[in-house]
Scaffold this motif. Structure first.
Motif, PDB file in Angstrom:
ATOM      1  N   SER A 189      56.171 123.945  28.705  1.00 22.48           N
ATOM      2  CA  SER A 189      54.627 123.692  28.309  1.00 22.48           C
ATOM      3  C   SER A 189      54.517 123.302  26.775  1.00 22.48           C
ATOM      4  CB  SER A 189      54.176 125.268  28.154  1.00 22.48           C
ATOM      5  OG  SER A 189      54.721 126.076  27.220  1.00 22.48           O
ATOM      6  N   THR A 190      53.243 122.509  26.471  1.00 23.05           N
ATOM      7  CA  THR A 190      53.188 121.757  25.457  1.00 23.05           C
ATOM      8  C   THR A 190      51.429 121.808  24.956  1.00 23.05           C
ATOM      9  OG1 THR A 190      53.227 119.733  24.127  1.00 23.05           O
ATOM     10  CG2 THR A 190      53.506 119.558  26.616  1.00 23.05           C
ATOM     11  N   ASN A 191      51.436 121.707  23.899  1.00 24.43           N
ATOM     12  CA  ASN A 191      49.957 121.440  23.484  1.00 24.43           C
ATOM     13  C   ASN A 191      49.467 119.970  23.668  1.00 24.43           C
ATOM     14  OD1 ASN A 191      49.783 123.954  22.324  1.00 24.43           O
ATOM     15  ND2 ASN A 191      50.129 123.567  20.037  1.00 24.43           N
ATOM     16  N   GLU A 192      50.408 119.116  23.806  1.00 23.08           N
ATOM     17  CA  GLU A 192      49.988 117.631  23.951  1.00 23.08           C
ATOM     18  C   GLU A 192      49.288 117.188  25.290  1.00 23.08           C
ATOM     19  OE1 GLU A 192      49.861 115.495  21.748  1.00 23.08           O
ATOM     20  OE2 GLU A 192      51.234 116.537  19.962  1.00 23.08           O
ATOM     21  N   TYR A 193      49.753 117.858  26.415  1.00 26.07           N
ATOM     22  CA  TYR A 193      49.355 117.709  27.755  1.00 26.07           C
ATOM     23  C   TYR A 193      49.548 118.950  28.559  1.00 26.07           C
ATOM     24  CZ  TYR A 193      54.384 116.319  28.314  1.00 26.07           C
ATOM     25  OH  TYR A 193      55.650 116.445  28.070  1.00 26.07           O
ATOM     26  N   ALA A 194      49.024 118.978  29.897  1.00 20.30           N
ATOM     27  CA  ALA A 194      48.847 119.797  30.713  1.00 20.30           C
ATOM     28  C   ALA A 194      50.235 119.775  31.548  1.00 20.30           C
ATOM     29  CB  ALA A 194      47.650 120.150  31.618  1.00 20.30           C
ATOM     30  N   ILE A 195      50.738 120.785  32.155  1.00 21.92           N
ATOM     31  CA  ILE A 195      51.825 120.748  33.161  1.00 21.92           C
ATOM     32  C   ILE A 195      51.672 121.649  34.338  1.00 21.92           C
ATOM     33  CG2 ILE A 195      53.680 120.275  31.151  1.00 21.92           C
ATOM     34  CD1 ILE A 195      54.379 123.205  32.125  1.00 21.92           C
ATOM     35  N   LYS A 196      52.220 121.096  35.444  1.00 19.89           N
ATOM     36  CA  LYS A 196      52.079 122.007  36.590  1.00 19.89           C
ATOM     37  C   LYS A 196      52.674 123.485  36.316  1.00 19.89           C
ATOM     38  CE  LYS A 196      52.739 121.217  41.485  1.00 19.89           C
ATOM     39  NZ  LYS A 196      53.065 120.445  42.647  1.00 19.89           N
ATOM     40  N   PHE A 197      52.200 124.572  36.764  1.00 17.86           N
ATOM     41  CA  PHE A 197      53.068 125.755  36.718  1.00 17.86           C
ATOM     42  C   PHE A 197      54.281 125.487  37.426  1.00 17.86           C
ATOM     43  CE2 PHE A 197      53.749 130.055  38.401  1.00 17.86           C
ATOM     44  CZ  PHE A 197      53.467 130.683  37.142  1.00 17.86           C
ATOM     45  N   PRO A 198      55.243 125.969  36.489  1.00 16.20           N
ATOM     46  CA  PRO A 198      56.537 125.454  36.701  1.00 16.20           C
ATOM     47  C   PRO A 198      57.569 126.465  37.728  1.00 16.20           C
ATOM     48  CG  PRO A 198      56.780 125.961  34.700  1.00 16.20           C
ATOM     49  CD  PRO A 198      55.203 126.278  35.128  1.00 16.20           C
ATOM     50  N   TYR A 199      56.738 127.463  38.447  1.00 13.07           N
ATOM     51  CA  TYR A 199      57.450 128.483  39.069  1.00 13.07           C
ATOM     52  C   TYR A 199      56.878 128.586  40.440  1.00 13.07           C
ATOM     53  CZ  TYR A 199      58.576 129.325  34.281  1.00 13.07           C
ATOM     54  OH  TYR A 199      58.803 129.010  32.883  1.00 13.07           O
ATOM     55  N   GLN A 200      57.650 129.259  41.559  1.00 14.70           N
ATOM     56  CA  GLN A 200      56.949 129.166  42.791  1.00 14.70           C
ATOM     57  C   GLN A 200      56.023 130.194  42.798  1.00 14.70           C
ATOM     58  OE1 GLN A 200      58.434 127.938  45.753  1.00 14.70           O
ATOM     59  NE2 GLN A 200      56.338 128.682  46.404  1.00 14.70           N
ATOM     60  N   ILE A 201      54.643 129.921  43.297  1.00 18.24           N
ATOM     61  CA  ILE A 201      53.486 130.994  43.382  1.00 18.24           C
ATOM     62  C   ILE A 201      53.696 131.662  44.769  1.00 18.24           C
ATOM     63  CG2 ILE A 201      50.864 130.946  43.412  1.00 18.24           C
ATOM     64  CD1 ILE A 201      51.123 127.882  42.135  1.00 18.24           C
ATOM     65  N   HIS A 202      53.281 133.046  44.656  1.00 20.34           N
ATOM     66  CA  HIS A 202      53.122 133.841  45.618  1.00 20.34           C
ATOM     67  C   HIS A 202      52.256 133.470  46.732  1.00 20.34           C
ATOM     68  CE1 HIS A 202      52.679 137.457  48.116  1.00 20.34           C
ATOM     69  NE2 HIS A 202      53.966 137.778  47.523  1.00 20.34           N
ATOM     70  N   GLU A 203      52.760 133.413  48.047  1.00 21.06           N
ATOM     71  CA  GLU A 203      51.658 132.813  48.849  1.00 21.06           C
ATOM     72  C   GLU A 203      50.360 133.486  49.159  1.00 21.06           C
ATOM     73  OE1 GLU A 203      53.703 135.958  52.487  1.00 21.06           O
ATOM     74  OE2 GLU A 203      54.277 133.868  52.619  1.00 21.06           O
ATOM     75  N   VAL A 204      50.316 134.744  48.570  1.00 28.83           N
ATOM     76  CA  VAL A 204      48.845 135.255  48.554  1.00 28.83           C
ATOM     77  C   VAL A 204      47.888 134.223  47.855  1.00 28.83           C
ATOM     78  CG1 VAL A 204      48.770 136.608  46.559  1.00 28.83           C
ATOM     79  CG2 VAL A 204      47.461 137.569  48.506  1.00 28.83           C
ATOM     80  N   PHE A 205      48.199 133.422  46.926  1.00 31.44           N
ATOM     81  CA  PHE A 205      47.409 132.514  46.093  1.00 31.44           C
ATOM     82  C   PHE A 205      47.291 131.464  46.551  1.00 31.44           C
ATOM     83  CE2 PHE A 205      48.875 135.585  43.030  1.00 31.44           C
ATOM     84  CZ  PHE A 205      47.777 136.095  42.649  1.00 31.44           C
TER      85      PHE A 205
END
Length: 361
Positions: A189-205
């Motif tokens: 993560s950085t202030n310069e640009y956004a990144i994709k959430f770098p972890y496996q998201i639970h299937e409920v989402f």
């Protein structure tokens, strides 16, 4: 303003003469809010957002090479088919900020044609989708000039440039979840640009729904830029930035574990905190409307009676975003038509869900 060397383009001798690039980029809805920034367009606290799917801006960029480099930027702007003079200063200022990273801009004449699938300036982040769509088209032009650009470079540079147009725009390039702002618990993560959430998201989402209740489609009386500036010297600013950092850490765990009750608590608290900051700044202002509060109370009643996992969030405006799992789609739709539509302007609402970001057409 210092320049970020990694995003400065090389000077190219061969530029394409003319062409058209079209893309579509979505809005996004922050779960942990960014409110308060420092120059230039850097966030005082990190934020995390769902990328939307239906609320989008479509932009067509026509470019024609000039015989010689111009002293200023040459562009025409059409919004929904008509000239929009009051958008010009924002585009002019955007070009001035990014020309260091795109030195070829003054060698072209541009026509920018843009349209939204939702009402402009109504508390759905139109600057996020609009600026990210324009930045995406411009970086695609750069990729034509320099085919060696990797996909990762294209995405990072587009997010970086989008941020210089509108802070939240940097979160619209990828999906379904993006993080903008450096945070010790979010890798990369950085202030310069956004990144994709770098972890496996639970299937409920997966396929999480966002229905936007259009409480007030008019332009808001205080712009987000003005609101952000009022965080300078705000009596609760420091505490607020600490709270946002803590909520990012909590939400990381929640998104991985699938704890929806904890998700609801963080998301609703963040929405109300954002508006509390507005109400306690000087000058103070209120963007919620009476119908916004009626909807919030109805949501709380509905959740208590049914055990539903429906929750709300708010952007900098009066509209209410209803967030809920895909499995509750039919039940929530019934609840909206039965109890909430009466609070919407002309009974209007938009059914959306989380999406995957900007794309070429």
């Amino acid at each position: 303003m210092g320049t970020n060397l990694q995003f400065i383009s090389k000077i190219y001798s061969i530029l394409p003469d003319s062409g058209t690039i079209s893309c579509v980029s979505p809005s996004n809805i922050a779960l942990v809010k960014y409110w308060g920034k420092r120059p230039v367009q850097l966030p005082e606290n990190p934020s995390i957002s769902f990328t939307l799917n239906t609320c989008t801006t479509k932009t067509m960029l026509k470019y024609k090479k000039l015989n010689q480099e111009s002293h200023d930027f040459n562009f025409q702007l059409l919004f929904e088919g008509k000239p929009k003079p009051n958008f010009r200063p924002k585009i002019q200022s955007f070009f001035e900020r990014i020309v260091a990273y795109m030195p070829f801009l003054k060698q072209y004449e541009f026509t920018i044609e843009t349209s939204n699938t939702f009402p402009h300036s109504s508390g759905i982040a139109s600057s996020a989708s609009g600026m990210s769509a324009l930045a995406y088209c411009l970086v695609q032009l750069e990729k034509k000039i320099n085919p060696e650009m990797s996909n990762e470079q294209v995405i990072q540079k587009t997010s970086f440039l989008s941020r210089l147009g509108s802070g939240s725009a940097c979160r619209s390039i990828e999906g379904p979840l993006t993080v903008w702002g450096g945070h010790k618990d979010i890798e990369g993560s950085t202030n310069e640009y956004a990144i994709k959430f770098p972890y496996q998201i639970h299937e409920v989402f997966n396929k999480y729904q966002d229905t936007i209740l259009l409480v007030d489609k008019g332009e808001k009386q205080v712009s987000s830029s003005v609101g952000h500036d009022l965080m300078h010297g705000h009596p609760f600013a420091i505490k607020r930035f600490e709270q946002a950092n803590e909520n990012i850490a909590k939400l990381k765990t929640i998104l991985i574990s699938g704890d929806i009750d904890a998700f609801i608590e963080v998301v609703e608290s963040e929405a109300l905190t954002l508006h509390a900051m507005m109400m306690t700044s000087l000058p103070y202002f209120i963007l919620m409307k009476p119908n916004t509060l009626s909807i919030i109370n109805k949501v709380w009643e509905y959740r208590k009676e049914t055990g539903s996992k429906l929750c709300f969030t708010l952007d900098a405006g009066a509209n209410v975003h209803l967030l809920y799992p895909d499995s509750e789609k039919e039940l929530v739709k019934d609840f909206i038509t039965r109890e909430l539509v009466v609070y919407c302007q002309k009974g209007q609402y938009i059914c959306d869900e989380i999406g995957l970001g900007a794309k070429l057409l």
